[in-house]
Design a protein around this motif. Structure first.
Motif, PDB file in Angstrom:
ATOM      1  N   ARG A  64      23.940  39.976   4.687  1.00  9.50           N
ATOM      2  CA  ARG A  64      24.802  41.116   4.305  1.00  9.50           C
ATOM      3  C   ARG A  64      25.899  41.340   5.348  1.00  9.50           C
ATOM      4  O   ARG A  64      27.025  41.655   5.020  1.00  9.50           O
ATOM      5  CB  ARG A  64      23.963  42.397   4.118  1.00  9.50           C
ATOM      6  N   ARG A 110      22.836  49.258  -2.812  1.00  7.53           N
ATOM      7  CA  ARG A 110      23.144  47.828  -2.823  1.00  7.53           C
ATOM      8  C   ARG A 110      23.343  47.365  -4.257  1.00  7.53           C
ATOM      9  O   ARG A 110      22.616  47.793  -5.153  1.00  7.53           O
ATOM     10  CB  ARG A 110      21.978  47.045  -2.183  1.00  7.53           C
ATOM     11  N   GLY A 126      11.832  38.312   5.407  1.00  2.00           N
ATOM     12  CA  GLY A 126      12.717  37.770   4.361  1.00  2.00           C
ATOM     13  C   GLY A 126      12.896  36.264   4.439  1.00  2.00           C
ATOM     14  O   GLY A 126      13.665  35.688   3.680  1.00  2.00           O
ATOM     15  N   THR A 169      16.685  37.961   7.435  1.00  3.41           N
ATOM     16  CA  THR A 169      17.759  37.123   6.871  1.00  3.41           C
ATOM     17  C   THR A 169      18.653  37.928   5.921  1.00  3.41           C
ATOM     18  O   THR A 169      19.865  37.705   5.889  1.00  3.41           O
ATOM     19  CB  THR A 169      17.188  35.881   6.162  1.00  3.41           C
ATOM     20  N   ARG A 219      15.152  39.740  -9.270  1.00  2.00           N
ATOM     21  CA  ARG A 219      14.665  39.442  -7.914  1.00  2.00           C
ATOM     22  C   ARG A 219      13.141  39.324  -7.912  1.00  2.00           C
ATOM     23  O   ARG A 219      12.572  38.506  -7.179  1.00  2.00           O
ATOM     24  CB  ARG A 219      15.119  40.534  -6.931  1.00  2.00           C
ATOM     25  N   ARG A 270      11.360  31.945   2.070  1.00  2.03           N
ATOM     26  CA  ARG A 270      11.279  32.453   0.706  1.00  2.03           C
ATOM     27  C   ARG A 270      11.136  31.332  -0.308  1.00  2.03           C
ATOM     28  O   ARG A 270      11.161  31.588  -1.516  1.00  2.03           O
ATOM     29  CB  ARG A 270      12.553  33.212   0.387  1.00  2.03           C
ATOM     30  N   VAL A 290      19.875  32.563  -1.846  1.00  2.00           N
ATOM     31  CA  VAL A 290      20.989  31.797  -1.268  1.00  2.00           C
ATOM     32  C   VAL A 290      20.465  30.385  -0.991  1.00  2.00           C
ATOM     33  O   VAL A 290      19.268  30.200  -0.712  1.00  2.00           O
ATOM     34  CB  VAL A 290      21.463  32.496   0.031  1.00  2.00           C
ATOM     35  N   GLN A 302      12.052  26.221   2.668  1.00  2.00           N
ATOM     36  CA  GLN A 302      12.253  27.052   3.866  1.00  2.00           C
ATOM     37  C   GLN A 302      10.988  27.094   4.728  1.00  2.00           C
ATOM     38  O   GLN A 302      11.058  27.082   5.960  1.00  2.00           O
ATOM     39  CB  GLN A 302      12.664  28.467   3.474  1.00  2.00           C
ATOM     40  N   GLU A 353      19.812  36.059  -6.823  1.00  2.00           N
ATOM     41  CA  GLU A 353      19.259  34.701  -6.636  1.00  2.00           C
ATOM     42  C   GLU A 353      19.062  34.431  -5.152  1.00  2.00           C
ATOM     43  O   GLU A 353      19.704  35.072  -4.319  1.00  2.00           O
ATOM     44  CB  GLU A 353      20.277  33.652  -7.117  1.00  2.00           C
TER      45      GLU A 353
HETATM   46  P1  AMP Z   1      16.514  41.130   1.041  1.00  2.00           P
HETATM   47  O1  AMP Z   1      17.285  42.177   1.751  1.00  2.00           O
HETATM   48  O2  AMP Z   1      15.501  40.438   1.908  1.00  2.00           O
HETATM   49  O3  AMP Z   1      15.932  41.610  -0.258  1.00  2.00           O
HETATM   50  O4  AMP Z   1      17.578  39.979   0.648  1.00  2.00           O
HETATM   51  C1  AMP Z   1      18.677  40.268  -0.176  1.00  2.00           C
HETATM   52  C2  AMP Z   1      19.243  38.982  -0.739  1.00  2.00           C
HETATM   53  O5  AMP Z   1      19.650  38.119   0.324  1.00  2.00           O
HETATM   54  C3  AMP Z   1      18.246  38.156  -1.550  1.00  2.00           C
HETATM   55  O6  AMP Z   1      18.133  38.587  -2.887  1.00  2.00           O
HETATM   56  C4  AMP Z   1      18.883  36.775  -1.436  1.00  2.00           C
HETATM   57  O7  AMP Z   1      20.011  36.666  -2.270  1.00  2.00           O
HETATM   58  C5  AMP Z   1      19.384  36.763   0.002  1.00  2.00           C
HETATM   59  N1  AMP Z   1      18.351  36.256   0.941  1.00  2.00           N
HETATM   60  C6  AMP Z   1      17.747  36.923   1.966  1.00  2.00           C
HETATM   61  N2  AMP Z   1      16.873  36.124   2.607  1.00  2.00           N
HETATM   62  C7  AMP Z   1      16.925  34.924   1.969  1.00  2.00           C
HETATM   63  C8  AMP Z   1      16.253  33.680   2.134  1.00  2.00           C
HETATM   64  N3  AMP Z   1      15.328  33.503   3.082  1.00  2.00           N
HETATM   65  N4  AMP Z   1      16.563  32.681   1.272  1.00  2.00           N
HETATM   66  C9  AMP Z   1      17.496  32.821   0.320  1.00  2.00           C
HETATM   67  N5  AMP Z   1      18.143  33.959   0.094  1.00  2.00           N
HETATM   68  C10 AMP Z   1      17.875  35.010   0.909  1.00  2.00           C
END
Ligand code: AMP
Length: 218
Positions: free
Chosen positions: A39, A163, A88, A34, A174, A91, A62, A95, A60
């Protein structure tokens, strides 16, 4: 039986993305990440990207309805019926409940939840020295896994970036978000007897061996 429907959980920087990609390659199953999907939406400037961007910058989560929507859409494609690695997602408890509903509707169930564990020093070192390709999502580490040419993606030749959410104060936030919102779903999956632990501290060859040992087959 080869286990192929799985969720991979772990704090940011635990190495879950690397393990998800390896599992996808070894077992020939799609990896649904996700973070990468969000991204991509941000870099393409889509409506979804505009909605997600501010949350992501702050470290945060999403909004649940947005992320559940993109997973629902991805799971409407037939390639996930035979297996998938969810990286991912879920979370949050909402969900996790949505994933249960999606799978019940498809008439399938999760086989396993892999929980990747790593020490705090490993996590912080990894995230602060991580560089990512904004185009293809490939991930590097300045010290442990540098690209062949400094600052350039091996896979697609794009310039690598740090990032925004891999900067120190956002990393710490995070990790808090992970503890508060994601750890409760781990407990839920543990009660259901689905969880197996894997180490986030291993080198690439050892990762492959461990994954094969835990998941079986191949
Ligand atoms: P990650 O690359 O998995 O660390 O995700 C980067 C960012 O994307 C997270 O800090 C959230 O802001 C958002 N994100 C990714 N997956 C989710 C999810 N399942 N629920 C909510 N936000 C997400």
């Amino acid at each position: 039986m080869i286990t192929t429907r799985l969720v991979i959980l772990g704090p940011p920087g635990s190495g879950k993305g690397t393990r998800a990609k390896i599992i996808g390659r070894v077992y020939g199953i799609p990896v649904v990440t996700t973070g990468d999907m969000l991204r991509e939406a941000v870099s393409e400037g889509t409506e979804l990207g505009r909605l997600a961007e501010a949350y992501m910058k702050r470290g945060e989560l999403v909004r649940d309805d947005i992320v559940i929507g993109i997973v629902e859409e991805r799971f409407s494609k037939p390639d996930v019926e035979e297996g998938f690695v969810l990286d991912g997602f879920p979370r949050s408890v909402k969900q996790a409940e949505a994933l249960d509903r999606i799978l019940v509707k498809m008439g399938i169930a999760l086989d396993i939840v892999l929980n990747v564990t790593a020490r705090s020093e490993t996590i912080l070192g990894r995230l602060s020295l991580r560089r990512s390709c904004p185009k293809c999502g490939a991930v590097y580490h300045i010290k442990d896994m540098p690209p062949k040419q400094e600052g350039i993606c091996d896979e697609c030749g794009s310039p690598l970036v740090q990032r925004d959410d891999d900067k120190e104060e956002i990393i710490l936030h995070r990790l808090e978000v992970y503890r508060d919102q994601t750890v409760p779903i781990l407990e839920r999956y543990k009660k259901a007897g689905k969880v197996k632990e894997i180490s986030g501290e291993l080198e690439i060859d050892q990762i492959i061996d461990e994954v094969k040992r835990v998941l079986g087959g191949v």
